[in-house]
Enzyme design. Sequence first.
Site, PDB file in Angstrom:
ATOM      1  N   ASP A  46      -8.441  19.941  16.838  1.00 38.09           N
ATOM      2  CA  ASP A  46      -8.217  18.508  17.447  1.00 38.09           C
ATOM      3  C   ASP A  46      -8.675  17.257  16.630  1.00 38.09           C
ATOM      4  O   ASP A  46      -9.654  17.422  15.828  1.00 38.09           O
ATOM      5  CB  ASP A  46      -8.795  18.464  18.911  1.00 38.09           C
ATOM      6  CG  ASP A  46      -8.304  17.474  19.701  1.00 38.09           C
ATOM      7  OD1 ASP A  46      -7.145  16.858  19.278  1.00 38.09           O
ATOM      8  OD2 ASP A  46      -8.161  17.433  20.915  1.00 38.09           O
TER       9      ASP A  46
ATOM     10  N   SER B 267      -2.763   1.514   9.197  1.00 38.27           N
ATOM     11  CA  SER B 267      -2.102   1.648  10.600  1.00 38.27           C
ATOM     12  C   SER B 267      -2.611   3.229  10.933  1.00 38.27           C
ATOM     13  O   SER B 267      -1.986   3.557  12.201  1.00 38.27           O
ATOM     14  CB  SER B 267      -0.943   1.532  10.672  1.00 38.27           C
ATOM     15  OG  SER B 267       0.016   2.254   9.824  1.00 38.27           O
TER      16      SER B 267
ATOM     17  N   ALA C 272     -11.112   0.272  16.457  1.00 35.02           N
ATOM     18  CA  ALA C 272     -12.063  -0.564  16.422  1.00 35.02           C
ATOM     19  C   ALA C 272     -11.750  -1.697  15.577  1.00 35.02           C
ATOM     20  O   ALA C 272     -11.951  -2.958  15.831  1.00 35.02           O
ATOM     21  CB  ALA C 272     -13.355   0.235  16.115  1.00 35.02           C
TER      22      ALA C 272
ATOM     23  N   THR D  68       0.967  -1.092   0.089  1.00 34.72           N
ATOM     24  CA  THR D  68       0.176  -0.006   0.070  1.00 34.72           C
ATOM     25  C   THR D  68       0.801   1.159   0.209  1.00 34.72           C
ATOM     26  O   THR D  68       2.330   1.063  -0.171  1.00 34.72           O
ATOM     27  CB  THR D  68      -1.009   0.173   1.151  1.00 34.72           C
ATOM     28  OG1 THR D  68      -0.034   0.355   2.246  1.00 34.72           O
ATOM     29  CG2 THR D  68      -1.582  -1.204   1.455  1.00 34.72           C
TER      30      THR D  68
ATOM     31  N   GLY E  28     -12.541  12.415  18.532  1.00 34.23           N
ATOM     32  CA  GLY E  28     -12.441  11.073  19.414  1.00 34.23           C
ATOM     33  C   GLY E  28     -11.156  10.659  19.739  1.00 34.23           C
ATOM     34  O   GLY E  28     -10.543   9.867  20.130  1.00 34.23           O
ATOM     35  N   HIS E  29     -10.101  12.164  19.680  1.00 35.91           N
ATOM     36  CA  HIS E  29      -8.487  11.924  20.226  1.00 35.91           C
ATOM     37  C   HIS E  29      -8.388  11.113  21.458  1.00 35.91           C
ATOM     38  O   HIS E  29      -8.785  11.894  22.553  1.00 35.91           O
ATOM     39  CB  HIS E  29      -8.065  13.479  20.137  1.00 35.91           C
ATOM     40  CG  HIS E  29      -6.507  13.312  20.027  1.00 35.91           C
ATOM     41  ND1 HIS E  29      -5.951  14.620  19.865  1.00 35.91           N
ATOM     42  CD2 HIS E  29      -5.755  12.542  20.261  1.00 35.91           C
ATOM     43  CE1 HIS E  29      -4.703  14.387  19.913  1.00 35.91           C
ATOM     44  NE2 HIS E  29      -4.423  13.019  20.297  1.00 35.91           N
TER      45      HIS E  29
ATOM     46  N   TYR F  53      -9.791   3.115  13.428  1.00 34.14           N
ATOM     47  CA  TYR F  53      -8.520   2.142  13.285  1.00 34.14           C
ATOM     48  C   TYR F  53      -8.555   1.266  14.474  1.00 34.14           C
ATOM     49  O   TYR F  53      -8.457   0.040  14.432  1.00 34.14           O
ATOM     50  CB  TYR F  53      -7.288   3.003  13.576  1.00 34.14           C
ATOM     51  CG  TYR F  53      -5.810   2.329  13.761  1.00 34.14           C
ATOM     52  CD1 TYR F  53      -5.328   1.521  13.220  1.00 34.14           C
ATOM     53  CD2 TYR F  53      -5.488   2.705  15.029  1.00 34.14           C
ATOM     54  CE1 TYR F  53      -4.437   0.755  13.427  1.00 34.14           C
ATOM     55  CE2 TYR F  53      -4.185   2.143  15.403  1.00 34.14           C
ATOM     56  CZ  TYR F  53      -3.700   1.259  14.576  1.00 34.14           C
ATOM     57  OH  TYR F  53      -2.618   0.158  15.148  1.00 34.14           O
TER      58      TYR F  53
ATOM     59  N   THR G  91      -2.627  -3.704  19.218  1.00 32.94           N
ATOM     60  CA  THR G  91      -2.090  -2.427  19.567  1.00 32.94           C
ATOM     61  C   THR G  91      -2.555  -1.921  21.183  1.00 32.94           C
ATOM     62  O   THR G  91      -3.817  -2.548  21.500  1.00 32.94           O
ATOM     63  CB  THR G  91      -2.405  -1.353  18.677  1.00 32.94           C
ATOM     64  OG1 THR G  91      -2.368  -0.050  19.360  1.00 32.94           O
ATOM     65  CG2 THR G  91      -4.013  -1.496  18.282  1.00 32.94           C
TER      66      THR G  91
ATOM     67  N   LYS H 151       2.871   9.887  10.697  1.00 33.66           N
ATOM     68  CA  LYS H 151       2.925   9.632  12.029  1.00 33.66           C
ATOM     69  C   LYS H 151       3.772  10.812  12.815  1.00 33.66           C
ATOM     70  O   LYS H 151       4.556  11.182  12.261  1.00 33.66           O
ATOM     71  CB  LYS H 151       3.534   8.182  12.680  1.00 33.66           C
ATOM     72  CG  LYS H 151       2.976   7.115  12.057  1.00 33.66           C
ATOM     73  CD  LYS H 151       1.555   6.788  12.447  1.00 33.66           C
ATOM     74  CE  LYS H 151       0.960   5.679  11.650  1.00 33.66           C
ATOM     75  NZ  LYS H 151       1.461   4.508  11.260  1.00 33.66           N
TER      76      LYS H 151
ATOM     77  N   ALA I 257      -1.416  -4.271   8.124  1.00 30.84           N
ATOM     78  CA  ALA I 257      -2.634  -3.516   8.673  1.00 30.84           C
ATOM     79  C   ALA I 257      -2.667  -1.982   8.039  1.00 30.84           C
ATOM     80  O   ALA I 257      -1.614  -1.521   7.597  1.00 30.84           O
ATOM     81  CB  ALA I 257      -2.534  -3.371  10.004  1.00 30.84           C
TER      82      ALA I 257
END
Length: 338
Positions: free
Chosen positions: A273, A86, A153, A36, A276-277, A151, A126, A190, A84
């Site tokens: 933000d 990620s 979930a 990917t 759901g952070h 992610y 994770t 990241k 995955a």
Amino acid sequence: MKLLVTGGCGFIGTNFIRLMLDKHPDWSIVNLDKLTYAGNRLNLMDLEENEERYEFVHGDICDRSLVMDLLSGNYFDAVVNFAAESHVDRSINDPSPFVTTNIQGAQNLMECARQSKIGRFVHVSTDEVYGSLGKSGKFVETTPLAPNSPYSASKAGADLMARAYFETYDFPVLVTRCSNNYGPYQFPEKLIPLMFINAKSDKSLPVYGDGMNVRDWIYVDDHCVGVELTLTKGREGQAYNFGGDAEETNINVIKTLLSAVGKPESLITYVTDRPGHDKRYAMDFSLAERELGFAPSVDFKTGLEKTIKWYEANATWLEQVQSGEYRTFMDTWYEERT
Ligand code: NAD
Ligand code: TYD
């Protein structure tokens, strides 16, 4: 030992394959990767010269006949599943590929491995499956799973599927749950590599919210050793926590990085933000200490210095991976937040 590793062209998989082939002269590895946007075959190209020990196979863990052929045509001792989607932000943008690869793909891999009577299967999960912590406390393996992003979930779905395969079929699966990794070959979407490239090119550093979210940072090789110990010493059916014992706020990570590369804090920009952070992750990895002899060996300051040195020495790699798909996502995502 002959291993099937999936997702080996990504960040952790690349480090794992390099470390394991280096440490174990009698191990050989087949790496199945879909390539990917996050997978880079060049990461391990030098290993392709030694066909006896390393082979690359281009393919998808969701592909039943490919995976079945691979597993039945080879005598693998074990499978280690890193493959995955990620990145949390991408999962917010579009959850679908996360469900496909992280849940369906992982289940397909487990099913093919079960039918092939594999001896051992390590599924790399994770810490994010646990959700978020308040100011105190740490995640233990019995903490209920309460994921907050598409992610996490999807990772929780595979993690629970692994549990179900063990309980239902006595499938020899083990699960690792690790905190935030950093180190060489991490894709620059990241936090740490993104802030590094932005700082180097004097671009603003986008901090989500107030920058006070906390992550427990582990140097990637320490996580790889955790996976190795799980593979060689772990108890079937067990999930093991791994962490670096290095809790840091995001803003502190960014300021440390800026100082290490000699750039001013004025580059920091606070942006909208992440929905759901998760506020804080912290790992209790005493089970892995007791049962596997695990201990993180690199402290955050040393690990960050090593990581920065690697990125400085590998500017071409960084250039190469920032191609079309990467740019499209990054431009849209950050444009919407500033
Ligand atoms: P990454 O995004 O850098 O690499 C993922 C790799 O999987 C890529 O090479 C990609 O091409 C491959 N892949 C994706 N979909 C595939 C498919 N359908 N079939 C085959 N290959 C596919 O990810 P990473 O950071 O190296 O993470 C590896 C694993 O570790 C993931 O399962 C992730 O959830 C888990 N993990 C990561 C961290 C972290 O901090 N990065 C922490 C804990 C757990
Ligand atoms: P990330 O590296 O995406 O890992 P994860 O979400 O899996 O923990 O993000 C680490 C932390 O850094 C997280 O709290 C979100 C924050 N962050 C920013 O503040 N700005 C950014 O541009 C990114 C990518 C992350």
